[in-house]
Design an enzyme around this catalytic site. Sequence first.
Site, short mmCIF file in Angstrom:
data_model
loop_
_atom_site.label_atom_id
_atom_site.label_comp_id
_atom_site.label_asym_id
_atom_site.label_seq_id
_atom_site.Cartn_x
_atom_site.Cartn_y
_atom_site.Cartn_z
CD GLU A 1 2.12 -1.32 -7.04
OE1 GLU A 1 2.90 -2.09 -6.44
OE2 GLU A 1 2.50 -0.47 -7.87
CG LEU A 2 -4.43 -2.31 -1.86
CD1 LEU A 2 -5.65 -1.39 -1.88
CD2 LEU A 2 -4.82 -3.71 -1.43
CG ASP A 3 -2.97 0.32 0.91
OD1 ASP A 3 -3.77 1.25 0.71
OD2 ASP A 3 -3.24 -0.66 1.64
CB ALA A 4 1.74 0.86 -4.21
CG ASN A 10 -6.36 5.14 1.51
OD1 ASN A 10 -7.32 5.29 2.29
ND2 ASN A 10 -5.75 3.99 1.36
#
Length: 284
Positions: free
Chosen positions: A226-229, A190
């Site tokens: 875990e979002l954007d992690a 991403n």
Amino acid sequence: MTSPTATLLLSCPDRRGLVAEIANFIYSHGGNIVHADHHTDFTRKIFLTRLEWQLEGFDLSREEIAPACEQLAGSLQANWQLHFSDTVRRLSIWVSRQDHCLLDLLWRQKAKEFTAEIPLIISNHEDLKEIALQFGADFHYLPITPDNKAEQEEKQLQLLRDYQIDIVVLAKYMQILRHNFITRFPNIINIHHSFLPAFVGAKPYHQAYKRGVKIIGATAHYVTDELDAGPIIEQDVVRVSHRDEIADLIRKGKDLERIVLARAVRSHLQNRVLVYGDRTVVFG
């Protein structure tokens, strides 16, 4: 390099003699090492390595190399991956309405800046269909709503199987993937903007302009629950002047997103990224 090579990515508990032991495994089978990179994480006591060697003169067939690596890894309590340089990965790009990362990846692939096939583009909007068709990729429009998200993700997974996709690149795909999807297809990269301070929600560049930021950035990472992690592959920043308007911030941000995503995809395709825990080592 015209001669095909094999690349071994390996991580294991650190101890003395690992470099010699792993290199000797390749030497003992007549292999000629062309690249060797090593790193020790002393905090976690983990040794990480990337070894690439020529297949010409190697006395194990391709079918025999993986079992031999499995035996080596077992003795080292190691996690490992084996890749061959002439294997062409199949990549699917997912987009929403923004076209800058999509166009950049398609152009770089067309220019042979990295080796991959891009047979499939998936979007929750129809805006970028003509770009996909122009570059010879099949375009599948799958609109997402809260009511149909699970159903559409099943269709997406089926498309990945049908097209034999190895890696998904979220090139400004403005949807959050569910746990069930990521578990069944974990190979996802991403790209997103990254600011200091972080600005979430709509119009992040407008928020950044209002706060008078001095740098803006972009981050490419593997996708996790875990979002954007997820583990970070590549990052970069650019300075922002008080003379810059919102349009300048957006332009600079898009430029960064293009190049950071391209670097991340290239590193992945060249088998230079080794994930351990929530971190990565990206070998040069």
